[in-house]
Design an enzyme around this catalytic site. Structure first.
Site, mmCIF file in Angstrom:
data_model
loop_
_atom_site.group_PDB
_atom_site.id
_atom_site.type_symbol
_atom_site.label_atom_id
_atom_site.label_comp_id
_atom_site.label_asym_id
_atom_site.label_seq_id
_atom_site.Cartn_x
_atom_site.Cartn_y
_atom_site.Cartn_z
ATOM 1 N N HIS A 160 0.630 -1.266 0.583
ATOM 2 C CA HIS A 160 -0.175 -0.376 0.312
ATOM 3 C C HIS A 160 0.810 1.614 -0.026
ATOM 4 C CE1 HIS A 160 -3.737 -0.998 0.256
ATOM 5 N NE2 HIS A 160 -3.427 -2.645 0.913
ATOM 6 N N SER A 216 -5.924 3.529 -5.813
ATOM 7 C CA SER A 216 -5.412 4.171 -4.530
ATOM 8 C C SER A 216 -6.064 5.396 -4.980
ATOM 9 C CB SER A 216 -4.360 4.377 -4.532
ATOM 10 O OG SER A 216 -3.989 3.238 -3.975
ATOM 11 N N PHE A 230 0.485 3.698 6.804
ATOM 12 C CA PHE A 230 -0.572 3.431 7.466
ATOM 13 C C PHE A 230 -1.671 3.457 6.597
ATOM 14 C CE2 PHE A 230 -4.091 6.169 8.599
ATOM 15 C CZ PHE A 230 -4.324 6.242 10.034
ATOM 16 N N VAL A 259 -10.150 5.560 3.263
ATOM 17 C CA VAL A 259 -10.364 6.632 2.966
ATOM 18 C C VAL A 259 -12.041 6.950 2.602
ATOM 19 C CG1 VAL A 259 -8.078 7.175 2.864
ATOM 20 C CG2 VAL A 259 -9.717 6.509 0.921
#
Length: 164
Positions: free
Chosen positions: A62, A79, A114, A118
């Protein structure tokens, strides 16, 4: 649906980790008709059965939120869309500096970026989650990150299944 088509459609649901879709197909964990619950359940089962090192690899695949890949335009389309939807492509210089500092501290502490689903969050929501989770212990944060990866996968599967 044959293996090639399944992997081409669902291989990117877990960021840069097509092995999850390959194993789910090979183990007969998904069947037609393709449903959100069926595909998500099969892929998540494979993810949960993967070794710790493999799951860590998925986490490490990620990108940082509002990080270097975003600035360079090198995010996957999923993403890019997810981060843009949360306003992370429109940060002020001060906000970007805060994300950069948190990304560095978090990655140094946990060994992976992290991760948060979202969709539906604002940049302020994300910063609050970042600041709260950075105080977690390693095991708790690994579990939280894995849970967030599964949530992201669900959102991506839903988008695939509802296209057209």
């Amino acid at each position: 649906m044959d293996r090639h088509l399944f992997v081409s459609q669902f291989g990117g649901v877990f960021e840069h980790s097509p092995f999850i879709a390959e194993r789910a197909f090979d183990q007969g964990l998904v069947e037609e008709p393709m449903t959100l619950a069926g595909v998500h359940g099969g892929l998540c089962l494979v993810f949960r059965q993967a070794s710790h090192i493999e799951r860590l690899g998925v986490l490490r695949a990620h990108p940082d939120l509002a990080g270097k890949l975003a600035i360079a335009g090198e995010l996957t389309q999923d993403s890019k869309n997810e981060q843009a939807g949360a306003g992370l492509d429109r940060l002020s210089a001060e906000e970007h500096a805060r994300f950069t500092a948190l990304n560095s501290t978090y990655t140094e502490k946990f060994g992976f970026p992290f991760i948060v689903a979202v969709k539906g969050l604002t940049k302020n929501d994300i910063l609050e989650a970042f600041e709260a989770r950075i105080n977690n212990g390693s095991d708790a944060e690994f579990a939280t990150a894995c849970s967030q990866v599964e949530k992201i996968a669900r959102l991506r599967i839903e988008a695939i299944l509802t296209k057209d």
